[in-house]
Write a protein that holds these residues in place. Structure first.
Motif, PDB file in Angstrom:
ATOM      1  N   ARG A 167      -9.356  -5.388  15.872  1.00  0.00           N
ATOM      2  CA  ARG A 167     -10.325  -6.167  15.223  1.00  0.00           C
ATOM      3  C   ARG A 167     -10.279  -5.707  13.741  1.00  0.00           C
ATOM      4  NH1 ARG A 167     -15.992  -7.957  17.846  1.00  0.00           N
ATOM      5  NH2 ARG A 167     -14.122  -8.835  19.120  1.00  0.00           N
ATOM      6  N   LEU A 168     -10.151  -4.381  13.413  1.00  0.00           N
ATOM      7  CA  LEU A 168     -10.337  -3.846  11.959  1.00  0.00           C
ATOM      8  C   LEU A 168      -9.010  -4.394  11.312  1.00  0.00           C
ATOM      9  CD1 LEU A 168     -11.671  -2.329   9.907  1.00  0.00           C
ATOM     10  CD2 LEU A 168     -10.693  -0.216  10.814  1.00  0.00           C
ATOM     11  N   ALA A 169      -7.863  -4.198  12.124  1.00  0.00           N
ATOM     12  CA  ALA A 169      -6.659  -4.340  11.554  1.00  0.00           C
ATOM     13  C   ALA A 169      -6.490  -5.977  11.259  1.00  0.00           C
ATOM     14  CB  ALA A 169      -5.554  -3.996  12.582  1.00  0.00           C
ATOM     15  N   THR A 170      -6.820  -6.825  12.116  1.00  0.00           N
ATOM     16  CA  THR A 170      -6.952  -8.275  11.806  1.00  0.00           C
ATOM     17  C   THR A 170      -7.924  -8.700  10.789  1.00  0.00           C
ATOM     18  OG1 THR A 170      -8.278  -8.565  13.622  1.00  0.00           O
ATOM     19  CG2 THR A 170      -6.172  -8.732  14.229  1.00  0.00           C
ATOM     20  N   GLY A 171      -8.948  -8.022  10.658  1.00  0.00           N
ATOM     21  CA  GLY A 171      -9.895  -8.342   9.559  1.00  0.00           C
ATOM     22  C   GLY A 171      -9.293  -8.042   8.268  1.00  0.00           C
ATOM     23  N   LEU A 172      -8.412  -6.861   8.268  1.00  0.00           N
ATOM     24  CA  LEU A 172      -8.059  -6.553   6.937  1.00  0.00           C
ATOM     25  C   LEU A 172      -7.013  -7.293   6.684  1.00  0.00           C
ATOM     26  CD1 LEU A 172      -7.245  -4.101   4.539  1.00  0.00           C
ATOM     27  CD2 LEU A 172      -5.983  -3.059   6.441  1.00  0.00           C
ATOM     28  N   MET A 173      -6.257  -7.841   7.763  1.00  0.00           N
ATOM     29  CA  MET A 173      -5.026  -8.746   7.434  1.00  0.00           C
ATOM     30  C   MET A 173      -5.647  -9.949   6.743  1.00  0.00           C
ATOM     31  SD  MET A 173      -2.171  -9.028  10.050  1.00  0.00           S
ATOM     32  CE  MET A 173      -3.140  -9.248  11.349  1.00  0.00           C
ATOM     33  N   ASN A 174      -6.762 -10.412   7.351  1.00  0.00           N
ATOM     34  CA  ASN A 174      -7.347 -11.680   6.874  1.00  0.00           C
ATOM     35  C   ASN A 174      -7.941 -11.515   5.307  1.00  0.00           C
ATOM     36  OD1 ASN A 174      -6.933 -12.958   9.578  1.00  0.00           O
ATOM     37  ND2 ASN A 174      -9.209 -12.543   9.886  1.00  0.00           N
ATOM     38  N   VAL A 175      -8.385 -10.401   4.937  1.00  0.00           N
ATOM     39  CA  VAL A 175      -9.083 -10.316   3.695  1.00  0.00           C
ATOM     40  C   VAL A 175      -7.749 -10.288   2.839  1.00  0.00           C
ATOM     41  CG1 VAL A 175     -10.231  -8.578   2.258  1.00  0.00           C
ATOM     42  CG2 VAL A 175     -11.279  -9.163   4.473  1.00  0.00           C
ATOM     43  N   CYS A 176      -6.831  -9.490   3.053  1.00  0.00           N
ATOM     44  CA  CYS A 176      -5.464  -9.241   2.306  1.00  0.00           C
ATOM     45  C   CYS A 176      -4.613 -10.772   1.864  1.00  0.00           C
ATOM     46  CB  CYS A 176      -4.541  -8.357   2.768  1.00  0.00           C
ATOM     47  SG  CYS A 176      -5.104  -6.731   2.666  1.00  0.00           S
ATOM     48  N   THR A 177      -4.798 -11.733   3.207  1.00  0.00           N
ATOM     49  CA  THR A 177      -4.128 -12.854   3.085  1.00  0.00           C
ATOM     50  C   THR A 177      -4.974 -13.776   1.980  1.00  0.00           C
ATOM     51  OG1 THR A 177      -3.369 -12.684   5.283  1.00  0.00           O
ATOM     52  CG2 THR A 177      -3.596 -14.647   4.342  1.00  0.00           C
ATOM     53  N   VAL A 178      -6.265 -13.932   2.175  1.00  0.00           N
ATOM     54  CA  VAL A 178      -7.080 -14.706   1.121  1.00  0.00           C
ATOM     55  C   VAL A 178      -6.794 -14.019  -0.193  1.00  0.00           C
ATOM     56  CG1 VAL A 178      -9.273 -15.297   0.494  1.00  0.00           C
ATOM     57  CG2 VAL A 178      -8.895 -14.825   2.628  1.00  0.00           C
ATOM     58  N   ALA A 179      -6.670 -12.795  -0.452  1.00  0.00           N
ATOM     59  CA  ALA A 179      -6.608 -12.147  -1.639  1.00  0.00           C
ATOM     60  C   ALA A 179      -4.981 -12.557  -2.203  1.00  0.00           C
ATOM     61  CB  ALA A 179      -6.379 -10.585  -1.753  1.00  0.00           C
ATOM     62  N   LYS A 180      -4.162 -12.419  -1.376  1.00  0.00           N
ATOM     63  CA  LYS A 180      -2.719 -12.760  -1.740  1.00  0.00           C
ATOM     64  C   LYS A 180      -2.366 -14.101  -2.227  1.00  0.00           C
ATOM     65  CE  LYS A 180      -0.977 -10.839   1.781  1.00  0.00           C
ATOM     66  NZ  LYS A 180       0.060 -10.234   2.883  1.00  0.00           N
ATOM     67  N   VAL A 181      -2.992 -15.118  -1.374  1.00  0.00           N
ATOM     68  CA  VAL A 181      -2.952 -16.438  -1.613  1.00  0.00           C
ATOM     69  C   VAL A 181      -3.669 -16.832  -3.128  1.00  0.00           C
ATOM     70  CG1 VAL A 181      -3.741 -18.649  -0.996  1.00  0.00           C
ATOM     71  CG2 VAL A 181      -2.966 -17.343   0.920  1.00  0.00           C
ATOM     72  N   LEU A 182      -4.767 -16.212  -3.270  1.00  0.00           N
ATOM     73  CA  LEU A 182      -5.433 -16.347  -4.497  1.00  0.00           C
ATOM     74  C   LEU A 182      -4.547 -15.950  -5.767  1.00  0.00           C
ATOM     75  CD1 LEU A 182      -9.076 -15.350  -3.704  1.00  0.00           C
ATOM     76  CD2 LEU A 182      -8.166 -17.789  -4.379  1.00  0.00           C
ATOM     77  N   ALA A 183      -3.748 -14.615  -5.551  1.00  0.00           N
ATOM     78  CA  ALA A 183      -2.829 -14.256  -6.270  1.00  0.00           C
ATOM     79  C   ALA A 183      -1.852 -15.368  -6.957  1.00  0.00           C
ATOM     80  CB  ALA A 183      -2.310 -12.961  -6.174  1.00  0.00           C
ATOM     81  N   ALA A 307      -0.600  -5.471  -5.282  1.00  0.00           N
ATOM     82  CA  ALA A 307      -0.828  -4.394  -4.384  1.00  0.00           C
ATOM     83  C   ALA A 307      -1.567  -4.805  -3.044  1.00  0.00           C
ATOM     84  CB  ALA A 307      -1.667  -3.076  -5.039  1.00  0.00           C
ATOM     85  N   LEU A 308      -2.606  -5.514  -3.214  1.00  0.00           N
ATOM     86  CA  LEU A 308      -3.323  -6.084  -2.050  1.00  0.00           C
ATOM     87  C   LEU A 308      -2.464  -6.812  -0.990  1.00  0.00           C
ATOM     88  CD1 LEU A 308      -6.779  -7.035  -3.457  1.00  0.00           C
ATOM     89  CD2 LEU A 308      -6.462  -5.535  -1.680  1.00  0.00           C
ATOM     90  N   SER A 309      -1.554  -7.591  -1.628  1.00  0.00           N
ATOM     91  CA  SER A 309      -0.520  -8.460  -1.013  1.00  0.00           C
ATOM     92  C   SER A 309       0.386  -7.660  -0.083  1.00  0.00           C
ATOM     93  CB  SER A 309       0.343  -9.372  -1.937  1.00  0.00           C
ATOM     94  OG  SER A 309       0.995 -10.156  -1.636  1.00  0.00           O
ATOM     95  N   THR A 310       0.854  -6.562  -0.678  1.00  0.00           N
ATOM     96  CA  THR A 310       2.047  -5.879  -0.198  1.00  0.00           C
ATOM     97  C   THR A 310       1.263  -4.863   0.825  1.00  0.00           C
ATOM     98  OG1 THR A 310       1.786  -4.541  -1.884  1.00  0.00           O
ATOM     99  CG2 THR A 310       3.617  -5.948  -1.876  1.00  0.00           C
ATOM    100  N   PHE A 311      -0.031  -4.516   0.568  1.00  0.00           N
ATOM    101  CA  PHE A 311      -0.548  -3.781   1.705  1.00  0.00           C
ATOM    102  C   PHE A 311      -0.857  -4.383   2.865  1.00  0.00           C
ATOM    103  CE2 PHE A 311      -4.454  -1.567   3.422  1.00  0.00           C
ATOM    104  CZ  PHE A 311      -3.780  -0.441   3.432  1.00  0.00           C
ATOM    105  N   GLY A 312      -1.310  -5.797   2.719  1.00  0.00           N
ATOM    106  CA  GLY A 312      -1.518  -6.598   4.139  1.00  0.00           C
ATOM    107  C   GLY A 312      -0.419  -7.006   4.669  1.00  0.00           C
ATOM    108  N   SER A 313       0.817  -7.305   3.821  1.00  0.00           N
ATOM    109  CA  SER A 313       1.984  -7.505   4.373  1.00  0.00           C
ATOM    110  C   SER A 313       2.568  -6.284   5.492  1.00  0.00           C
ATOM    111  CB  SER A 313       3.071  -7.793   3.394  1.00  0.00           C
ATOM    112  OG  SER A 313       4.205  -8.264   4.226  1.00  0.00           O
ATOM    113  N   ALA A 314       2.389  -5.245   4.591  1.00  0.00           N
ATOM    114  CA  ALA A 314       2.511  -3.735   5.747  1.00  0.00           C
ATOM    115  C   ALA A 314       1.957  -3.681   6.740  1.00  0.00           C
ATOM    116  CB  ALA A 314       2.676  -2.584   4.519  1.00  0.00           C
ATOM    117  N   ASN A 315       0.558  -3.888   6.743  1.00  0.00           N
ATOM    118  CA  ASN A 315      -0.305  -4.091   7.943  1.00  0.00           C
ATOM    119  C   ASN A 315       0.058  -4.977   8.843  1.00  0.00           C
ATOM    120  OD1 ASN A 315      -2.703  -3.402   9.238  1.00  0.00           O
ATOM    121  ND2 ASN A 315      -3.423  -5.430   8.660  1.00  0.00           N
ATOM    122  N   GLY A 316       0.666  -6.066   8.300  1.00  0.00           N
ATOM    123  CA  GLY A 316       1.207  -7.204   9.849  1.00  0.00           C
ATOM    124  C   GLY A 316       2.419  -6.719  10.120  1.00  0.00           C
ATOM    125  N   ALA A 317       3.194  -6.028   9.240  1.00  0.00           N
ATOM    126  CA  ALA A 317       4.385  -5.451  10.012  1.00  0.00           C
ATOM    127  C   ALA A 317       4.087  -4.246  10.896  1.00  0.00           C
ATOM    128  CB  ALA A 317       5.272  -5.061   8.799  1.00  0.00           C
TER     129      ALA A 317
END
Length: 482
Positions: A167-183, A307-317
């Motif tokens: 749940r923590l990993a998917t929550g982080l993924m959701n937050v980073c996805t919103v941030a990267k779309v905004l970027a 940085a947020l975008s790539t961090f979230g992508s690495a988390n998904g990988a």
């Protein structure tokens, strides 16, 4: 006796009943997983490579749109496989159930020792470049030691997050996805603002002039573009953790991939409006160069967003890649300890730790561009084999029920594209590195026959497995299939 009954559960206690991974992924998290994995380092690192190999901005935009279409067709094809074989593991499990043990082992051998860890390493390196860049203003090159050190920290932090809680990993993924779309929306908005000022940009004048006609160059441009879509099949890796998998698998692909494709095309258009083709090709951090020209004092927002975008992508990988390793171990193609899950957190922590260890090794000699080219070469060999499995099942088991069927023309198109992406660079621009990668895959035969076919297990491995099971507090798991 009362104290004995209340003691915390141990790995040994959990073993007889075995564990299941929880189904934590709903539709929103599924869309976030696909989009979050795709939107990462690629869109900020690869546009200049695509333009370089295509020779023109117009040809580059065509490649980005074609990559998105190919990713969507591939995802729809994989969706039928996912509903027909509703197990985690993606390409590996589909090839195992269709073609047998040896081809599946070669896939997992290449995936766990090369493709997945190299992908995590490449994303972490790009994350590190954008984090470190603001500390070296005006420097033509960033110290590689600093970049690799930050990349290693990124890998270790994500390992801890994914080991602690799904749940923590998917929550982080959701937050980073919103941030990267905004970027990406900020970059798109900046390009539209420049267009509104009547400045079309040098890159859009004679947009298709100089477009490459060489098959090898076009295929390498596809590799670079498709890297930015890498992750379109990640939901198939975690089928056993997906809620309402028969429907959400297709829905998530249809929502996320066209969304990401549209964003990518518009972001590339913004780069071209603001910067000249030579500026794009020469930039080492494209989004930062764009931000310096458009955002002025607010340019610092770009490296933070990237940085947020790539961090979230690495988390998904990490999230998807560790599941491939976990499933392969459960099927007997990897050491048994990697198929176990933590007795309290219910995460595949041994598989996560193994993936992290290999990724850390990969960052030592890591070069982003070379990792992309050679991993993409192997990846599309695997995708082509998987699509062949789908075509075989559609012909041989066409009457067997499944909740979703894709028109047969779609996997045929994906298969032909895979063959082109494999053969074109070898024929048109042969490189020794392609031979090395191919020989690495073939070396899997030397591992398969003693350890899998003849099931030779050194006594030291058995002892190490038992000790690690107790130390890591993990226990065997069972399939979580509807």
């Amino acid at each position: 006796m009362r104290k004995e009954e209340e003691r915390p559960p141990s790995a040994a206690d959990a073993e007889p009943t075995k564990l299941r991974l929880r189904r934590e992924l709903g539709l929103a998290s599924s869309v976030s997983l696909i989009a979050g994995c795709m939107i990462g380092s690629g869109i900020f690192m690869n546009p200049q490579q695509v333009i370089y190999y295509m020779g023109s901005p117009g040809g580059s935009l065509v490649i980005w749109a074609a990559c998105g279409l190919l990713a969507l067709l591939g995802a729809l094809s994989y969706a039928e496989l996912g509903t027909f074989i509703p197990e985690s593991g993606g390409d590996y499990i589909y090839i195992l159930r269709t073609l047998g043990s040896l081809p599946a082992f070669l896939v997992i051998y290449a995936s766990t020792l090369l493709i997945r860890p190299a992908g995590i390493a490449a994303i972490s390196l790009s994350f590190a470049e954008y984090v470190v860049a603001p500390f070296y203003p005006g420097c033509p090159s960033i110290p590689s030691v600093a970049v690799k050190f930050v990349a290693a920290i990124c890998i270790l932090v994500l390992t801890l997050v994914n080991c602690w809680s799904v749940r923590l990993a998917t929550g982080l993924m959701n937050v980073c996805t919103v941030a990267k779309v905004l970027a990406l929306l900020v970059i798109i908005g900046g390009g539209l603002w420049v267009l509104g000022q009547g400045q079309a940009g040098a890159a859009l004048q004679n947009a298709f002039a100089g477009t490459s006609q060489q098959l090898g160059s076009i295929s390498i441009a596809f590799y670079q573009g498709l890297w930015s879509f890498n992750g379109w099949n990640n939901l198939n890796l975690v089928m056993e953790e997906l809620q309402n998998s028969n429907k959400n698998l297709v829905r998530a692909a249809v929502i996320s991939i066209p969304l990401v494709t549209g964003l990518y095309v518009l972001v590339n258009l913004s780069y071209m409006v603001v910067m000249s083709p030579s500026d794009i090709r020469d930039s080492s951090a494209l989004a930062i160069s764009w931000g310096n020209q458009i955002l002025g004092d607010w340019a610092w927002l770009v490296p933070v967003s990237v940085a947020l975008s790539t961090f979230g992508s690495a988390n998904g990988a990490f999230f998807g890649g560790s599941r491939v390793c976990y499933v392969a171990a459960r099927e007997g193609h990897m050491p048994g300890i990697l198929s176990m899950a933590h007795v309290r957190h219910l995460t595949p922590s041994p598989a996560l730790a193994f993936t992290a260890a290999v990724a850390l090794i990969m960052i030592i000699p890591g070069n982003f561009s070379s990792i992309v080219n050679f991993c993409s070469f192997v990846l599309w060999m695997i995708h082509g084999t998987t699509i062949s499995c789908l075509l075989y099942l559609k012909v041989k088991k066409k009457d067997q029920p499944r909740s979703y069927k894709v028109p047969i023309l779609i996997p045929i198109i994906v298969l032909l594209a895979s063959i082109y992406l494999i053969l074109a660079p070898i024929i048109d621009q042969p490189q020794m590195e392609f031979l090395y990668v191919f020989l690495f895959v073939l070396s899997g035969f030397l591992v398969y026959f003693p350890l899998v076919y003849f099931q030779y297990q050194p006594q030291l491995l058995k002892v190490a497995t038992a000790q690690l099971q107790l130390f890591l507090e993990v226990a065997p798991t069972m399939k979580n299939v509807d």
